[in-house]
Every structure is written in C-alpha cells, then in structure tokens.
Design a protein around this motif. Structure first.
Motif, PDB file in Angstrom:
ATOM      1  N   ASN A  97       0.821  -1.216   0.000  1.00 38.16           N
ATOM      2  CA  ASN A  97       0.000   0.000   0.000  1.00 38.16           C
ATOM      3  C   ASN A  97       0.859   1.271   0.000  1.00 38.16           C
ATOM      4  OD1 ASN A  97       0.936  -0.236   2.614  1.00 38.16           O
ATOM      5  ND2 ASN A  97      -1.006   0.290   3.579  1.00 38.16           N
ATOM      6  N   ILE A  98       2.184   1.089  -0.098  1.00 33.86           N
ATOM      7  CA  ILE A  98       3.120   2.210  -0.200  1.00 33.86           C
ATOM      8  C   ILE A  98       3.966   1.994  -1.443  1.00 33.86           C
ATOM      9  CG2 ILE A  98       5.068   3.410   0.885  1.00 33.86           C
ATOM     10  CD1 ILE A  98       3.960   2.318   3.600  1.00 33.86           C
ATOM     11  N   LEU A  99       4.035   2.994  -2.303  1.00 31.97           N
ATOM     12  CA  LEU A  99       4.801   2.887  -3.542  1.00 31.97           C
ATOM     13  C   LEU A  99       6.056   3.731  -3.450  1.00 31.97           C
ATOM     14  CD1 LEU A  99       4.801   1.710  -6.456  1.00 31.97           C
ATOM     15  CD2 LEU A  99       3.756   3.872  -7.184  1.00 31.97           C
ATOM     16  N   LEU A 100       7.214   3.091  -3.662  1.00 34.60           N
ATOM     17  CA  LEU A 100       8.474   3.813  -3.770  1.00 34.60           C
ATOM     18  C   LEU A 100       8.716   4.126  -5.243  1.00 34.60           C
ATOM     19  CD1 LEU A 100      10.830   1.742  -1.421  1.00 34.60           C
ATOM     20  CD2 LEU A 100       9.691   3.910  -0.918  1.00 34.60           C
ATOM     21  N   ALA A 101       9.030   5.372  -5.533  1.00 38.25           N
ATOM     22  CA  ALA A 101       9.210   5.784  -6.923  1.00 38.25           C
ATOM     23  C   ALA A 101      10.458   6.658  -7.041  1.00 38.25           C
ATOM     24  CB  ALA A 101       7.978   6.533  -7.415  1.00 38.25           C
ATOM     25  N   TRP A 154      -6.609   8.316  -8.993  1.00 36.03           N
ATOM     26  CA  TRP A 154      -7.756   7.420  -8.829  1.00 36.03           C
ATOM     27  C   TRP A 154      -7.314   5.972  -8.976  1.00 36.03           C
ATOM     28  CZ3 TRP A 154     -11.830  10.082 -12.537  1.00 36.03           C
ATOM     29  CH2 TRP A 154     -12.219  11.306 -11.984  1.00 36.03           C
ATOM     30  N   ALA A 155      -6.512   5.693 -10.007  1.00 38.72           N
ATOM     31  CA  ALA A 155      -6.067   4.319 -10.269  1.00 38.72           C
ATOM     32  C   ALA A 155      -5.155   3.815  -9.152  1.00 38.72           C
ATOM     33  CB  ALA A 155      -5.349   4.246 -11.611  1.00 38.72           C
ATOM     34  N   LEU A 156      -4.229   4.642  -8.720  1.00 40.22           N
ATOM     35  CA  LEU A 156      -3.316   4.255  -7.635  1.00 40.22           C
ATOM     36  C   LEU A 156      -4.082   3.974  -6.350  1.00 40.22           C
ATOM     37  CD1 LEU A 156      -0.532   6.867  -8.365  1.00 40.22           C
ATOM     38  CD2 LEU A 156      -0.131   4.400  -8.237  1.00 40.22           C
ATOM     39  N   SER A 157      -5.034   4.856  -6.049  1.00 37.04           N
ATOM     40  CA  SER A 157      -5.807   4.712  -4.820  1.00 37.04           C
ATOM     41  C   SER A 157      -6.683   3.466  -4.859  1.00 37.04           C
ATOM     42  CB  SER A 157      -6.667   5.966  -4.619  1.00 37.04           C
ATOM     43  OG  SER A 157      -7.445   5.846  -3.454  1.00 37.04           O
ATOM     44  N   GLU A 158      -7.347   3.231  -5.985  1.00 38.34           N
ATOM     45  CA  GLU A 158      -8.232   2.069  -6.075  1.00 38.34           C
ATOM     46  C   GLU A 158      -7.447   0.760  -6.029  1.00 38.34           C
ATOM     47  OE1 GLU A 158     -12.184   0.635  -8.498  1.00 38.34           O
ATOM     48  OE2 GLU A 158     -10.855   2.094  -9.428  1.00 38.34           O
ATOM     49  N   TYR A 159      -6.221   0.784  -6.537  1.00 39.55           N
ATOM     50  CA  TYR A 159      -5.378  -0.414  -6.451  1.00 39.55           C
ATOM     51  C   TYR A 159      -5.048  -0.719  -4.991  1.00 39.55           C
ATOM     52  CZ  TYR A 159      -1.513  -3.637  -7.178  1.00 39.55           C
ATOM     53  OH  TYR A 159      -0.690  -4.737  -7.147  1.00 39.55           O
ATOM     54  N   GLY A 160      -4.893   0.332  -4.176  1.00 37.60           N
ATOM     55  CA  GLY A 160      -4.582   0.125  -2.765  1.00 37.60           C
ATOM     56  C   GLY A 160      -3.495   1.014  -2.206  1.00 37.60           C
ATOM     57  N   PHE A 161      -2.907   1.861  -3.051  1.00 33.73           N
ATOM     58  CA  PHE A 161      -1.842   2.745  -2.580  1.00 33.73           C
ATOM     59  C   PHE A 161      -2.438   3.999  -1.953  1.00 33.73           C
ATOM     60  CE2 PHE A 161       0.550   0.539  -6.047  1.00 33.73           C
ATOM     61  CZ  PHE A 161       1.491  -0.069  -5.225  1.00 33.73           C
ATOM     62  N   ARG A 162      -1.963   4.326  -0.758  1.00 31.03           N
ATOM     63  CA  ARG A 162      -2.356   5.584  -0.116  1.00 31.03           C
ATOM     64  C   ARG A 162      -1.164   6.530   0.005  1.00 31.03           C
ATOM     65  NH1 ARG A 162      -6.330   6.716   4.303  1.00 31.03           N
ATOM     66  NH2 ARG A 162      -6.686   8.385   2.790  1.00 31.03           N
ATOM     67  N   THR A 163       0.034   6.003  -0.246  1.00 26.82           N
ATOM     68  CA  THR A 163       1.249   6.798  -0.116  1.00 26.82           C
ATOM     69  C   THR A 163       2.176   6.518  -1.288  1.00 26.82           C
ATOM     70  OG1 THR A 163       1.094   6.439   2.278  1.00 26.82           O
ATOM     71  CG2 THR A 163       3.119   7.450   1.458  1.00 26.82           C
ATOM     72  N   VAL A 164       2.757   7.572  -1.841  1.00 21.65           N
ATOM     73  CA  VAL A 164       3.826   7.438  -2.831  1.00 21.65           C
ATOM     74  C   VAL A 164       5.010   8.229  -2.305  1.00 21.65           C
ATOM     75  CG1 VAL A 164       4.563   7.746  -5.214  1.00 21.65           C
ATOM     76  CG2 VAL A 164       2.152   7.290  -4.718  1.00 21.65           C
ATOM     77  N   LEU A 219      -1.228  10.590  -0.031  1.00 21.75           N
ATOM     78  CA  LEU A 219      -0.133  11.413   0.470  1.00 21.75           C
ATOM     79  C   LEU A 219       1.119  11.198  -0.376  1.00 21.75           C
ATOM     80  CD1 LEU A 219       1.090  13.318   2.583  1.00 21.75           C
ATOM     81  CD2 LEU A 219       1.629  11.282   3.961  1.00 21.75           C
ATOM     82  N   PRO A 220       1.562  12.219  -1.131  1.00 21.77           N
ATOM     83  CA  PRO A 220       2.835  12.137  -1.832  1.00 21.77           C
ATOM     84  C   PRO A 220       3.939  12.661  -0.912  1.00 21.77           C
ATOM     85  CG  PRO A 220       1.631  14.084  -2.574  1.00 21.77           C
ATOM     86  CD  PRO A 220       0.812  13.439  -1.476  1.00 21.77           C
ATOM     87  N   VAL A 221       4.907  11.834  -0.619  1.00 19.57           N
ATOM     88  CA  VAL A 221       5.976  12.181   0.318  1.00 19.57           C
ATOM     89  C   VAL A 221       7.273  12.422  -0.457  1.00 19.57           C
ATOM     90  CG1 VAL A 221       7.406  11.360   2.225  1.00 19.57           C
ATOM     91  CG2 VAL A 221       4.948  10.877   2.206  1.00 19.57           C
ATOM     92  N   ILE A 244       3.966   5.505   7.898  1.00 22.73           N
ATOM     93  CA  ILE A 244       3.884   6.919   7.550  1.00 22.73           C
ATOM     94  C   ILE A 244       2.989   7.600   8.579  1.00 22.73           C
ATOM     95  CG2 ILE A 244       3.526   8.570   5.690  1.00 22.73           C
ATOM     96  CD1 ILE A 244       5.348   6.193   4.926  1.00 22.73           C
ATOM     97  N   ASP A 245       3.568   8.473   9.363  1.00 21.22           N
ATOM     98  CA  ASP A 245       2.828   9.217  10.389  1.00 21.22           C
ATOM     99  C   ASP A 245       2.648  10.650   9.882  1.00 21.22           C
ATOM    100  OD1 ASP A 245       1.987  10.697  12.624  1.00 21.22           O
ATOM    101  OD2 ASP A 245       3.032   9.368  14.017  1.00 21.22           O
TER     102      ASP A 245
END
Length: 216
Positions: free
Chosen positions: A78-82, A97-107, A126-128, A152-153
């Motif tokens: 649910n966290i994507l490293l890019a 929308w696509a990232l969120s629906e897949y399950g990612f809440r954080t990039v 949340l883009p970090v 991620i806090d």
C-alpha cells in the motif's frame, strides 16, 4: 474522503524515473465517465503482456512476471516507492484514482510533477518527498528484505522504518489538515453548510425573483 492519519504496510519499489500519467493509467481507459474501475488497469502497459482496452476481462489477460506489482511479495503493498519526477505528463486526475483504487495511499519519491502532486491530496493520497539518497536507501532495503514495511505518520510528518529509523518530510499545513480530517473539496464546502443556507435565505428575501423558477 477517508482520513489519512498513520499508514503502515508493505512498500513496493517502482524503480524507474519520469513515470508519466499515461503509464500510470493509459489514455484508452479514460473513456469511462466513472471515478472507479481504474485500479485493474494501473500501469497496464507494464502489468500485462497484451494490449489493454476498456471493458476487457482483466482476469484472463497474461501478466508480465517481471513487473514488480505482479510479484507475490508485493501483492498487498500500500506504499509505492518511486523515482524522481513521478506523475509527469498530462494532468489526468485518473492517475491518483487508479493508484488509490489499487490500494496505494502513499507514494514516496524524490520529486513529483506539480499537478499530479496536487491531485493526490484532493483524492486522499499522500505524496511524500524525501531526499534522493534516502529514497535510494529505501529501495535497496525494500529489494533486499521480503515483506519490507514502512510506517507513515502524517501528524508527526515522519516516515519510519521497521528498525526505528525516522525521516521527516514537509507538507503544506492546509493539505495536512484536509488529509487528517478526510476533507476533499466537497467536504470543505459542507463545513460551511449553515453559512451557505443562511446566505441563500437572505438572498431569497432580498431578491426573490432570482429564485422564482428554481425548484429546491
């Protein structure tokens, strides 16, 4: 919109720079007028071995075994490293929308394209931004350790590794407030619902002809 407070989970490493929104969600899927249904086509060109089209039965499509999200160890990530400049290209809101629906809440990335960055906040993601050397280290650890997790806090503005190492990140106070309280643009507007109704009642009394042909 679902509030974002503390998110913990498996991180998946997408090790390529300048990932544009057409790669995140290809243009042929933008024909849909819905805000849902895009998760199955996230990174479609990388994820599948055939050419995708709208309305396809994705369960019967051949998967690319080399693509990171198709590997068993990252199935529940649910966290994507890019890498740098993530989300460049067109301004399509379908990308978050696509990232969120897949399950990612954080990039997490060293940098983001501005419009994509803004769209993330509007859609509960949340883009970090972390320094490139820190992101490099996270990539190395993620690839070396199966089940690698991060926390991620948002309130504390910290990315926390499983060994306790912490990395601070910056976030606009207003955007942070909205995420912590689950407020999108509609939610923000509804906070002023009483004031809006009061104003409309006042206007109806002052200029009743404006509302003569309006059904409420």
């Amino acid at each position: 919109m679902k509030a974002y407070t503390v998110e913990q989970g498996i991180a998946a490493p997408l090790d390529r720079a300048n990932v544009d929104t057409d790669l995140i969600i290809p243009k042929q899927f933008l024909k849909s007028i819905k805000r849902t249904g895009f998760g199955v086509n996230l990174f479609d060109e990388l994820r599948y071995l055939d050419e995708g089209y709208l309305g396809q039965d994705n369960s019967k499509r051949p998967l690319n075994p080399d693509f990171v999200l198709n590997q068993a160890r990252y199935q529940s990530a649910n966290i994507l490293l890019a890498r740098q400049n993530f989300g460049c290209g067109s301004s399509r809101e379908h990308a978050p929308w696509a990232l969120s629906e897949y399950g990612f809440r954080t990039v997490i990335a060293p940098s983001f394209a501005d419009i994509f960055y803004n769209n993330c906040f509007k859609n509960g993601m949340l883009p970090v931004v972390l320094a490139e050397d820190i992101v490099d280290e996270l990539f190395q650890q993620c690839k070396a350790e199966e089940g690698y997790q991060l926390t991620i806090d948002l309130a504390q503005q910290l990315v926390i590794r499983s060994d306790g190492q912490q990395f601070a990140f910056e976030v606009d106070p207003f955007r942070k407030h909205c995420l912590l309280n689950g407020l999108d643009d509609i939610g923000l507007t509804l906070q002023a619902a009483e004031d809006i109704r009061s104003y409309e009642d006042k206007v109806k009394q002052q200029r009743p002809w404006v509302f003569q042909n309006i059904e409420v």
